[in-house]
Design an enzyme around this catalytic site. Structure first.
Site, short mmCIF file in Angstrom:
data_model
loop_
_atom_site.label_atom_id
_atom_site.label_comp_id
_atom_site.label_asym_id
_atom_site.label_seq_id
_atom_site.Cartn_x
_atom_site.Cartn_y
_atom_site.Cartn_z
N ASP B 336 0.83 -1.20 0.00
CA ASP B 336 0.00 0.00 0.00
C ASP B 336 0.87 1.26 0.00
O ASP B 336 1.90 1.32 0.69
CB ASP B 336 -0.90 -0.01 1.25
CG ASP B 336 -1.87 1.15 1.27
OD1 ASP B 336 -2.74 1.20 0.38
OD2 ASP B 336 -1.74 2.01 2.17
N GLU B 365 1.67 -0.12 -4.81
CA GLU B 365 0.72 0.90 -5.22
C GLU B 365 1.50 2.22 -5.29
O GLU B 365 1.84 2.79 -4.27
CB GLU B 365 -0.43 1.01 -4.20
CG GLU B 365 -1.47 2.04 -4.60
CD GLU B 365 -2.32 2.55 -3.43
OE1 GLU B 365 -3.49 2.85 -3.65
OE2 GLU B 365 -1.81 2.65 -2.29
N ASP B 431 -10.96 2.08 -4.56
CA ASP B 431 -10.80 3.51 -4.28
C ASP B 431 -11.48 4.41 -5.31
O ASP B 431 -11.24 5.62 -5.31
CB ASP B 431 -9.31 3.87 -4.21
CG ASP B 431 -8.69 3.47 -2.88
OD1 ASP B 431 -9.45 3.37 -1.89
OD2 ASP B 431 -7.47 3.24 -2.84
#
Lengths: 591, 591
Positions: B336, B365, B431
Site C-alpha cells: 500500500d 501501489e 478507491d
C-alpha cells in the site's frame, strides 16, 4: 532577475510555461544539429520529438541539396530524398501528463558549399494521419550550410563600440538640434560626424564600430528601412559612408552595420506595391493573412511588415544588399531580431556573405533562451549575450544575485556554448537603461562592471558615451509601462561635458583587454574568492586574476597576487598575501 | 483525462507544475539506476542534477555496504567510501530560467546480497557551501540491493482477484449485516467465508487472490492496523488464515496480502507508547515534528501516523512481520502507498522477503508518474498500473481519447518500462467508481473493457463482483467533493443476484488469457485498425488479434482473421476478409 524588461516574449512565468509546453507538444525540432556546425562529408544527426497528442508512429525527414523545397508523403520522397528517423527513447512528461518520443536520423555528408534544406513529417503506419512541422499554416523548411568556414578571428579579438548615428556626432563645426525630442526626433548626427571622431575612437582603443541602421527610414532609429541599398540622406551619402569605412580601416577599426532582415518600413516600395496589387512581384515577400490590411509584422507594429525571408525574391533582395555593403568595404553585420528569420535563411545569408568577403562577420540579436542562441552556431559567428547581460546586472547593479550564485551561473553559461560561437558581451545598449543610470550615476560601479566585462570570453561592446559618463534623465520604462527609449539615446557629450578620468580608465582597460588576446577566450574562469558575506568575487583567467568588491564598504582580501595591471580606484592596494579594495573597487593583477 | 480523481497529488495543472519545478530545483536524484536492477559485480551509474540556485561545483556520493549510514564532508568520507561525481552536461531550463547541471558517477560492483546505502552532497570548492540531499530536515539515505533475483514468474502469469474481506463472503450459512452502512460499518465478511467460496473462484479460473488488509484495525477497511502479526478477530483467527492459504494452494490459487508499511493506526501500541513517552523504545519509529501532538501522517489523517521506516526498530518490526506471513504460506504482498517508504526500505524488504520465500512476489501501489513507478524495478516485482487505468477509462468509458491517441499512448507506455517490472492491470478498484457504474451499468461495455484488459502485457486484476455485475448505487465522489468509497465496496452478491452470463464470459476470457501464456507479456502490441471516425481499435498480440468497437453502432471492418476465440456478444461475426461487430462488441481471434 526581472528588474529590466529584456526578454520580452519570456518575461513572465506564464510566458515561460507556455513556451515550455509548446516545445513539448506537437512535432518539435530544435535546429541544434549534431555536429552543431557540419563540415564537408560529415553526417548530420537530427532530433525530432513528438508530443503526447501526436498520433504518429513514424517520422520522416525529406531533404534536398539544391535550391528546392523537399516534398514527400508518408515516407515516400517526391522532391529530394527521404530519411526515416528511428525512435530512440520514450520520455514521460509530467507537465503534459503524457509520453513524448524522441526520434533521430542521419542525413548523409555533403560537399563544401552545400545548403541542405529539410522538412519533417510525422505519420501513423496504421491510420491516415500525416502532419508536417509547420509555422502557423506554412510548411517549416529548415536548413544548414556545409562548409569549413571558421569564426572571424577579428570578431573574437574585437573591442566593439556601438553608435546610434543620429546621436553620436553632427557634421564638424555644427551641433545637435538641442530642441529635438530624443524620443521621436532627428537630432542631427551624421556619417561625416562619425568620421571626424575616428581619432577620438582610435585613441580610446576600440577595434570595431557597430553602427545602428543607416539606411533610409522614416524614423530617427531607422530600424524600419525603405531602401536597403542607400544611406539615409539625413545621415549623408554613399560616398560619406565609403569615406567613413576607408578612414576607419586606415586606423585599424572594422565597421559593422546593423541589418534588419526580419521586417522593413510599410513605406518600403516593395510593401507599397504588395499592398496595392496582390499580384505584384513583391506580394510574396510578405505574409498577408488577409490582403491588404492583415499581414505579419514585427510584434504587431503595423508600420513594420515582416519579410517572408524564405520567398526567393525577398531572400535575394536581402542577401544581394548585404553583399552590396560588404563589397563596399563593410566588415560585417549585427543582425537585428535574428530569431525572426528562419535558420535556413541565415544559412543562405552566411554562404553569400562569406563568398563576398571571406573575413566578414555576423552576430545576431537573439533575445531568447541559451538553447535558441546556441542553435545559430555555424550560421553566424556569434550572438549577443543578453543572458549574461541580465545576470551581470542582477549581480553588480541590483544585488539580487550574490557572488556564489553568479559564479555558478557564469561558469555554467560559458560551458553551455560551443567554442565556435562568439558571445559579444555588454552591460547596456540602446533598448534599456544605461548601466551608469541604474547604479545612480556612480562611476565607481560603472568601472567595476567594465572590469568584469572586459575580462569575459566574449568581445566587449561599449555603447557610445559610456566611456565619458553619458547617463539619462529618466527611466526608459515609464510609470505607465510605456517605453521611452529616447532616455537611453541622448546625444553624445563632447568637450567639457566628458568625464576625462573615466575615458582614461576605459583607455587602460581596453589596452589590458587587447594585450591579453586569446587568454580571454581560451582559458577557464576559475574562482579564487567567492564571498557572499562581503560581496567579493575573484577569479583567475590564465595568468590574470580579477578581484571585484561589489559592496559599499572597503574590504581586505587574503589573496596573494603579483603586480597590479589595473585598478578602478587609486585606493586599491596590493600587499604581500593581501588585497585592499575600497567600496566598489576592483583590480586586475598578474597572478 | 481527469474525470476520475486518481492521481491525488498530481491531479491539477498547478500540482504538476509545482512537482516539475521541484524536481528541477535544488539537489535532485531520481533513484532510477543504470543498470536499473544491479546484478552482482556490476558497476552502478548514478545521476544527480543541481538546480540553478544550488551554488555548488562539486557533487560527492558517500556509500556503505554494511547496515550503516554513510557520512562525509566536502568530498572526504567519514563512514563508508566517497565517489566524486563528474559533471556530464549543462542544461538550460526555461521554466526555472537558469542552468541545471547533470552529474554522474559509478559505484563499484558488489557481491550478491549486498544492500548499498548512499547519500548525496553538493558543495562548492571555493566557498563553505555544502548541502546534502534531504527530505525536509532529515538526511535522505538511498539504497539498492544487489542480487540475481528474477521477477516471480507466477505473478507475470497471474489472473488476480481482489477481495475486500469484510465485503466478500460471511461465514457459511450466515448473511452480511444488511443494516450496516457500507461507508463506515463492518458488514460481516470473514476468512472462513472466503475459504467457502474458493471453489467458486477456482471455477472462475483466477490464479491469485489479493486480500485487502486483514490485520486487527479499528476500521472496516483495515488500512490502519494495530498489530501486524494477527488476524482481525472479526475476520477470524490465524488458523482460519492458515486454512484459507492451504485450501487456496490446493486449488492452485496464490494468496497475496495487503501490507501497509507507510503508516499504522494511532491505536497501534507502538504509537500509543511513543505518544506517552518521548523516550519510549518506539518513539523513533515515528516522526514527531512537535511531540506528542504534531507528527507525520498519511496525508494529514491524524489517525494514521507515518512510520519512519528507516529507523532500525520500525524497519525490523515491519520486515519481521512480512516474513512471518510468508513463512505461514502467504505468497506475496500488495504494498500500500509504496511511494511513502524510502527506496532503501524496499530494497531491505525485498532482500528479507525473498530470503524467507524464494518465490514470493511484491507489487506496489505507486499512484504517481511512470518515472517514479519505474524506479522500483529490482525492489519489487511490479507496480500497479494506474496510468493505464486512467487512459483506458478515458478511451473506453469517457470517450475522451480516440483510438489513435490511445494507441499512441499505449505503445509508448509499454515501451517506457523495463521488461522486468510487472504492471498489474485493472479497470477499477476499491478507491474509485467501478467500471460498470461509469458505463451506465452496460455490461456490453464492461465485457469490451475486459477484452482489452485481458490482452495486455500486465496480469489482469478483477475487483470482486465484477464478474457477476456488481455495481453501485451512487458515485464515490459526492456533489460536495467528499469521497464515499463505500459505494464502490458493496457486499458481494451471491445466488440469484449474480449475472451468470457475465460470469461465464469471464470464465471464457480467463481461459483465453491463461492459454495464451507468455504471448501476452512477450509480444508487441501491433495496431491493425485505428479508426477514429468509427471508434474501432484492433491490434495483434503474437498469434492473436483483438478487435474492439468502442461505439454504440454496429460496424463492418475489412480485416482478415482466422477462427474466433472469444466474442463479447453472439452477434459478433467473422466472414472472409470482414468482421461484423455489434455496438460495443469485440472479438479475440487467431490471426
Amino acid at each position: 532577475m526581472n528588474r529590466d524588461f529584456i526578454f520580452g516574449t519570456l518575461h513572465t512565468e506564464a510566458q515561460r510555461l507556455a513556451f515550455e509546453r509548446d516545445a513539448r507538444e506537437g512535432i518539435h525540432h530544435d535546429p541544434y544539429l549534431s555536429p552543431p556546425d557540419p563540415r564537408p562529408h560529415q553526417e548530420v544527426t537530427l532530433t525530432v520529438t513528438l508530443g503526447p497528442q501526436v498520433p504518429a508512429d513514424r517520422v520522416t525527414v525529406y531533404y534536398t541539396t539544391e535550391d528546392m523545397v523537399p516534398r514527400g508523403h508518408r515516407g515516400r520522397p517526391q522532391v529530394g530524398e527521404a530519411v526515416p528517423l528511428t525512435r530512440v527513447s520514450v520520455e514521460w512528461d509530467t507537465l503534459l501528463w503524457g509520453y513524448r518520443t524522441v526520434w533521430q536520423g542521419r542525413l548523409p555528408g555533403q560537399p563544401e558549399g552545400t545548403v541542405v534544406r529539410y522538412t519533417v513529417e510525422a505519420w501513423h503506419s496504421a491510420t491516415r494521419f500525416s502532419r508536417f512541422l509547420q509555422d502557423g499554416d506554412r510548411l517549416r523548411v529548415f536548413g544548414y550550410g556545409v562548409d569549413e568556414e571558421p569564426v572571424a578571428e577579428w570578431l573574437r579579438a574585437a573591442v566593439i563600440y556601438q553608435i546610434m548615428p543620429d546621436r553620436f556626432a553632427p557634421d564638424p563645426g555644427t551641433d545637435f538640434d538641442r530642441s529635438a525630442d530624443p524620443q521621436h526626433d532627428i537630432m542631427g548626427g551624421t556619417l561625416r560626424g562619425i568620421t571626424s571622431r575616428l581619432d577620438y575612437l582610435a585613441r580610446l582603443g576600440i577595434t570595431a564600430l557597430w553602427l545602428t541602421p543607416i539606411f533610409p527610414s522614416p524614423t530617427y532609429h531607422r530600424y524600419d528601412a525603405t531602401d536597403y541599398g542607400a544611406v539615409d540622406p539625413r545621415l549623408g551619402t554613399l560616398e560619406d559612408m565609403d569615406a567613413l569605412v576607408a578612414e576607419a580601416h586606415r586606423r585599424g577599426i572594422r565597421v559593422i552595420l546593423d541589418f534588419v532582415a526580419n521586417h522593413c518600413s510599410d513605406r518600403h516600395p516593395a510593401f507599397v506595391a504588395a499592398q496595392q496589387d496582390p499580384h505584384a512581384a513583391t506580394a510574396k515577400w510578405f505574409t498577408f493573412e488577409e490582403w491588404p490590411h492583415r499581414y505579419r509584422t514585427f510584434f504587431g507594429v503595423r508600420s513594420m511588415p515582416q519579410f517572408n525571408v524564405d520567398d526567393p525574391g525577398a531572400r535575394a533582395y536581402l542577401i544581394d544588399h548585404a553583399v552590396f555593403w560588404l563589397k563596399r568595404g563593410v566588415d560585417g553585420f549585427r543582425l537585428d531580431y535574428a530569431n525572426g528569420p528562419s535558420h535556413l535563411f541565415w544559412s543562405e545569408f552566411r554562404r553569400a556573405t562569406r563568398s563576398a568577403r571571406q573575413d566578414s562577420a555576423l552576430f545576431g540579436e537573439v533575445v531568447h533562451t541559451p538553447a535558441l542562441m546556441r542553435s545559430y552556431v555555424g550560421r553566424m559567428d556569434g550572438v549577443l549575450d543578453f543572458v549574461l547581460l541580465q545576470h551581470l546586472r542582477a549581480f553588480l547593479a541590483y544585488h539580487t544575485l550574490p557572488p556564489s550564485a553568479f559564479d555558478v551561473f557564469l561558469r555554467r553559461h560559458v560551458a553551455y556554448f560551443p567554442p565556435d560561437l562568439v558571445l559579444p558581451a555588454f552591460f547596456d545598449n540602446h533598448d534599456m537603461n544605461r548601466f551608469l543610470w541604474i547604479v545612480g550615476n556612480d562611476t565607481r560601479r560603472l568601472r567595476l562592471a567594465a572590469l568584469f566585462l572586459f575580462t569575459m570570453p566574449g568581445p566587449p561592446i561599449l555603447y557610445y558615451g559610456t566611456e565619458v559618463g553619458l547617463s539619462q534623465d529618466a527611466d526608459v520604462v515609464q510609470p505607465n509601462g510605456w517605453h521611452h527609449h529616447g532616455h537611453a539615446r541622448l546625444p553624445m557629450p563632447w568637450g567639457e561635458d566628458q568625464d576625462r578620468d573615466l575615458y582614461a580608465f576605459f583607455q587602460r582597460i581596453i589596452r589590458v583587454r587587447r594585450a591579453g588576446g586569446a587568454v580571454w577566450w581560451t582559458t577557464p574562469i576559475t574562482p579564487r574568492v567567492v564571498d557572499d558575506a562581503r560581496g567579493v568575487y575573484a577569479y583567475a583567467r590564465g595568468p590574470y586574476v580579477v578581484v571585484l568588491n561589489t559592496r559599499d564598504h572597503g574590504v581586505d582580501i587574503p589573496l596573494d597576487v603579483g603586480s597590479l595591471l589595473l585598478t578602478t580606484d587609486d585606493r586599491a592596494d596590493v600587499r604581500r598575501g593581501h588585497i585592499h579594495l575600497p567600496p566598489y573597487g576592483g583590480i586586475i593583477a598578474v597572478e
